[in-house]
Motif scaffolding. Structure first.
Motif, PDB file in Angstrom:
ATOM      1  N   VAL A   1      -8.668-114.757 -30.135  1.00 49.70           N
ATOM      2  CA  VAL A   1      -8.444-115.182 -31.601  1.00 49.70           C
ATOM      3  C   VAL A   1      -9.232-116.585 -31.832  1.00 49.70           C
ATOM      4  O   VAL A   1     -10.118-116.787 -32.803  1.00 49.70           O
ATOM      5  CB  VAL A   1      -7.210-115.209 -32.259  1.00 49.70           C
ATOM      6  N   GLY A   2      -8.954-117.507 -30.951  1.00 55.29           N
ATOM      7  CA  GLY A   2      -9.309-118.679 -30.903  1.00 55.29           C
ATOM      8  C   GLY A   2     -10.988-119.011 -30.867  1.00 55.29           C
ATOM      9  O   GLY A   2     -11.581-119.673 -31.590  1.00 55.29           O
ATOM     10  N   VAL A   3     -11.351-118.174 -30.043  1.00 56.65           N
ATOM     11  CA  VAL A   3     -12.978-118.220 -29.753  1.00 56.65           C
ATOM     12  C   VAL A   3     -13.637-117.567 -31.104  1.00 56.65           C
ATOM     13  O   VAL A   3     -14.747-118.070 -31.551  1.00 56.65           O
ATOM     14  CB  VAL A   3     -13.603-117.477 -28.490  1.00 56.65           C
ATOM     15  N   SER A   4     -12.970-116.274 -31.544  1.00 59.44           N
ATOM     16  CA  SER A   4     -13.604-115.862 -32.379  1.00 59.44           C
ATOM     17  C   SER A   4     -13.498-116.435 -33.889  1.00 59.44           C
ATOM     18  O   SER A   4     -14.570-116.512 -34.594  1.00 59.44           O
ATOM     19  CB  SER A   4     -12.894-114.807 -32.602  1.00 59.44           C
ATOM     20  N   VAL A   5     -12.539-117.404 -33.980  1.00 58.78           N
ATOM     21  CA  VAL A   5     -12.605-118.052 -35.322  1.00 58.78           C
ATOM     22  C   VAL A   5     -13.467-118.881 -35.188  1.00 58.78           C
ATOM     23  O   VAL A   5     -14.411-119.267 -36.337  1.00 58.78           O
ATOM     24  CB  VAL A   5     -11.051-118.954 -35.262  1.00 58.78           C
ATOM     25  N   VAL A   6     -13.820-119.972 -34.069  1.00 56.11           N
ATOM     26  CA  VAL A   6     -14.876-120.910 -33.941  1.00 56.11           C
ATOM     27  C   VAL A   6     -16.265-120.277 -34.068  1.00 56.11           C
ATOM     28  O   VAL A   6     -16.978-120.495 -34.916  1.00 56.11           O
ATOM     29  CB  VAL A   6     -14.829-121.601 -32.536  1.00 56.11           C
ATOM     30  N   ALA A   7     -16.445-118.959 -33.684  1.00 63.51           N
ATOM     31  CA  ALA A   7     -17.740-118.074 -33.717  1.00 63.51           C
ATOM     32  C   ALA A   7     -17.780-117.752 -35.014  1.00 63.51           C
ATOM     33  O   ALA A   7     -18.930-117.869 -35.577  1.00 63.51           O
ATOM     34  CB  ALA A   7     -17.622-117.118 -32.810  1.00 63.51           C
ATOM     35  N   VAL A   8     -16.943-117.350 -35.857  1.00 66.29           N
ATOM     36  CA  VAL A   8     -17.001-117.093 -37.346  1.00 66.29           C
ATOM     37  C   VAL A   8     -17.457-118.111 -38.165  1.00 66.29           C
ATOM     38  O   VAL A   8     -18.364-118.178 -39.102  1.00 66.29           O
ATOM     39  CB  VAL A   8     -15.930-116.052 -37.723  1.00 66.29           C
ATOM     40  N   TRP A   9     -16.591-119.346 -37.906  1.00 63.77           N
ATOM     41  CA  TRP A   9     -16.782-120.418 -38.458  1.00 63.77           C
ATOM     42  C   TRP A   9     -18.186-121.109 -38.427  1.00 63.77           C
ATOM     43  O   TRP A   9     -18.925-121.518 -39.333  1.00 63.77           O
ATOM     44  CB  TRP A   9     -15.904-121.415 -38.312  1.00 63.77           C
TER      45      TRP A   9
ATOM     46  N   GLN B   1     -20.721-119.379 -38.022  1.00 60.73           N
ATOM     47  CA  GLN B   1     -21.801-118.448 -38.488  1.00 60.73           C
ATOM     48  C   GLN B   1     -21.948-119.021 -40.208  1.00 60.73           C
ATOM     49  O   GLN B   1     -23.024-119.239 -40.442  1.00 60.73           O
ATOM     50  CB  GLN B   1     -21.715-117.169 -38.243  1.00 60.73           C
ATOM     51  N   VAL B   2     -20.731-119.131 -40.600  1.00 55.12           N
ATOM     52  CA  VAL B   2     -20.628-119.234 -42.204  1.00 55.12           C
ATOM     53  C   VAL B   2     -21.033-120.747 -42.490  1.00 55.12           C
ATOM     54  O   VAL B   2     -21.727-121.156 -43.556  1.00 55.12           O
ATOM     55  CB  VAL B   2     -19.358-118.454 -42.918  1.00 55.12           C
ATOM     56  N   HIS B   3     -20.446-121.458 -41.485  1.00 56.03           N
ATOM     57  CA  HIS B   3     -20.663-122.872 -41.706  1.00 56.03           C
ATOM     58  C   HIS B   3     -22.231-123.399 -41.729  1.00 56.03           C
ATOM     59  O   HIS B   3     -22.914-123.956 -42.391  1.00 56.03           O
ATOM     60  CB  HIS B   3     -19.795-123.948 -41.002  1.00 56.03           C
ATOM     61  N   GLY B   4     -22.969-122.566 -40.708  1.00 60.06           N
ATOM     62  CA  GLY B   4     -24.193-122.909 -40.521  1.00 60.06           C
ATOM     63  C   GLY B   4     -25.182-122.572 -41.578  1.00 60.06           C
ATOM     64  O   GLY B   4     -26.133-123.235 -42.099  1.00 60.06           O
ATOM     65  N   ALA B   5     -24.931-121.463 -41.971  1.00 63.05           N
ATOM     66  CA  ALA B   5     -25.477-120.776 -43.104  1.00 63.05           C
ATOM     67  C   ALA B   5     -25.476-121.569 -44.516  1.00 63.05           C
ATOM     68  O   ALA B   5     -26.364-121.841 -45.050  1.00 63.05           O
ATOM     69  CB  ALA B   5     -25.135-119.190 -43.607  1.00 63.05           C
ATOM     70  N   VAL B   6     -24.089-122.072 -44.760  1.00 64.27           N
ATOM     71  CA  VAL B   6     -23.885-122.812 -45.738  1.00 64.27           C
ATOM     72  C   VAL B   6     -24.405-124.063 -45.819  1.00 64.27           C
ATOM     73  O   VAL B   6     -25.032-124.758 -46.808  1.00 64.27           O
ATOM     74  CB  VAL B   6     -22.141-122.771 -46.116  1.00 64.27           C
TER      75      VAL B   6
ATOM     76  N   TRP C   1     -30.647-116.929 -50.815  1.00 62.15           N
ATOM     77  CA  TRP C   1     -29.517-117.250 -49.990  1.00 62.15           C
ATOM     78  C   TRP C   1     -28.492-116.309 -50.122  1.00 62.15           C
ATOM     79  O   TRP C   1     -27.469-116.356 -49.308  1.00 62.15           O
ATOM     80  CB  TRP C   1     -29.095-118.779 -50.487  1.00 62.15           C
ATOM     81  N   ASP C   2     -28.141-115.690 -51.404  1.00 65.23           N
ATOM     82  CA  ASP C   2     -27.317-114.413 -51.475  1.00 65.23           C
ATOM     83  C   ASP C   2     -27.461-113.592 -50.674  1.00 65.23           C
ATOM     84  O   ASP C   2     -26.531-113.133 -49.788  1.00 65.23           O
ATOM     85  CB  ASP C   2     -27.154-114.010 -52.889  1.00 65.23           C
ATOM     86  N   GLU C   3     -28.940-113.255 -50.313  1.00 66.81           N
ATOM     87  CA  GLU C   3     -29.008-112.182 -49.303  1.00 66.81           C
ATOM     88  C   GLU C   3     -28.801-112.582 -47.919  1.00 66.81           C
ATOM     89  O   GLU C   3     -28.306-111.929 -46.952  1.00 66.81           O
ATOM     90  CB  GLU C   3     -30.579-111.602 -49.445  1.00 66.81           C
ATOM     91  N   VAL C   4     -29.168-113.932 -47.634  1.00 61.92           N
ATOM     92  CA  VAL C   4     -29.047-114.349 -46.359  1.00 61.92           C
ATOM     93  C   VAL C   4     -27.503-114.474 -45.973  1.00 61.92           C
ATOM     94  O   VAL C   4     -26.927-114.057 -44.798  1.00 61.92           O
ATOM     95  CB  VAL C   4     -29.585-115.927 -45.964  1.00 61.92           C
ATOM     96  N   TYR C   5     -26.691-114.908 -46.951  1.00 56.41           N
ATOM     97  CA  TYR C   5     -25.379-115.143 -46.534  1.00 56.41           C
ATOM     98  C   TYR C   5     -24.628-113.718 -46.510  1.00 56.41           C
ATOM     99  O   TYR C   5     -23.701-113.428 -45.357  1.00 56.41           O
ATOM    100  CB  TYR C   5     -24.560-115.868 -47.920  1.00 56.41           C
ATOM    101  N   ASP C   6     -25.412-112.713 -47.231  1.00 58.17           N
ATOM    102  CA  ASP C   6     -24.522-111.205 -47.204  1.00 58.17           C
ATOM    103  C   ASP C   6     -24.878-110.871 -45.787  1.00 58.17           C
ATOM    104  O   ASP C   6     -23.971-110.175 -45.235  1.00 58.17           O
ATOM    105  CB  ASP C   6     -25.148-110.566 -48.183  1.00 58.17           C
ATOM    106  N   ALA C   7     -26.185-111.232 -45.137  1.00 55.82           N
ATOM    107  CA  ALA C   7     -26.488-110.647 -43.860  1.00 55.82           C
ATOM    108  C   ALA C   7     -25.600-111.585 -42.721  1.00 55.82           C
ATOM    109  O   ALA C   7     -25.219-110.587 -41.806  1.00 55.82           O
ATOM    110  CB  ALA C   7     -27.802-111.102 -43.540  1.00 55.82           C
ATOM    111  N   VAL C   8     -25.367-112.758 -43.084  1.00 48.14           N
ATOM    112  CA  VAL C   8     -24.164-113.449 -41.956  1.00 48.14           C
ATOM    113  C   VAL C   8     -22.973-112.714 -42.169  1.00 48.14           C
ATOM    114  O   VAL C   8     -22.624-112.318 -41.252  1.00 48.14           O
ATOM    115  CB  VAL C   8     -24.233-114.961 -42.389  1.00 48.14           C
ATOM    116  N   LEU C   9     -22.491-112.489 -43.430  1.00 44.50           N
ATOM    117  CA  LEU C   9     -21.117-111.758 -43.374  1.00 44.50           C
ATOM    118  C   LEU C   9     -21.317-110.313 -42.843  1.00 44.50           C
ATOM    119  O   LEU C   9     -20.330-110.246 -42.145  1.00 44.50           O
ATOM    120  CB  LEU C   9     -20.823-111.628 -44.743  1.00 44.50           C
ATOM    121  N   ASP C  10     -22.141-109.651 -42.944  1.00 48.49           N
ATOM    122  CA  ASP C  10     -22.506-108.328 -42.416  1.00 48.49           C
ATOM    123  C   ASP C  10     -22.191-108.486 -40.786  1.00 48.49           C
ATOM    124  O   ASP C  10     -21.641-107.819 -40.036  1.00 48.49           O
ATOM    125  CB  ASP C  10     -23.623-107.707 -42.672  1.00 48.49           C
TER     126      ASP C  10
END
Length: 181
Positions: free
Chosen positions: A134-142, A144-149, A163-172
């Protein structure tokens, strides 16, 4: 003597001034003036510049955590959407919270618990999906979204891509990378 509205205004004005001018150039008299008050109000409410700056960071994380808590019942993707919406709605706070601009300011020591609490909804969502680490996954997800934002907030061109398309791709990609529970 001083109310919560003035406290909020000082926190918002401080975030904007520090984001624009830098922490070392942000003077209490300028902050107070921009908030329509006096430096004595700043001292009465916060104690001094370091404490005011720490309060700005804590306020930012509390606001961010509230947005994450509100999105949490709708799952992982909703947390990602809320992350971006909050950052785009509070760009000065976001930059201060994550940009390291206040690390060198004496007496600016935000409570680390304020930052940790903001990650609790993401931790719960990832744990609910059955992630082994969980800890590694939290940082990995964070990351990705932090980098895009962060790229979006700096105005990095997406080569004609929205950016909407880029962010959707990140969330996918985030959703694909984790177990579904």
């Amino acid at each position: 003597m001083y109310d919560d509205a003035l406290r909020e205004r000082l926190l918002e004005v401080t975030a904007e001034i520090v984001a624009r001018d830098g922490a070392s150039r942000a003077a209490l008299r300028d902050i107070a003036s921009a908030a329509g008050t006096s430096t004595s109000a700043v001292y009465a409410l916060f104690g001094g510049k370091g404490e005011l700056l720490a309060a700005v960071i804590e306020h930012g994380f509390a606001s961010f955590a509230a947005a994450q808590q509100e999105a949490a019942p709708d799952g992982l993707r909703a947390l990602g959407v809320a992350y971006r919406e909050w950052a785009l709605g509070h760009p000065a706070l976001y930059r201060l919270m994550f940009g390291g601009a206040l690390e060198s300011v004496a007496d600016c020591e935000p409570d680390p618990a304020s930052a940790s609490a903001s990650l609790a909804p993401l931790q719960a969502a990832i744990a609910a999906r059955g992630a082994a680490e969980v800890g590694v996954s939290v940082v990995a997800v964070w990351a990705q979204v932090h980098g895009a934002v962060s790229l979006e907030l700096t105005g990095m061109a997406g080569h004609g891509t929205s950016w909407d398309e880029v962010y959707d791709a990140v969330l996918d990609a985030v959703e694909r990378s984790l177990p579904t529970g």
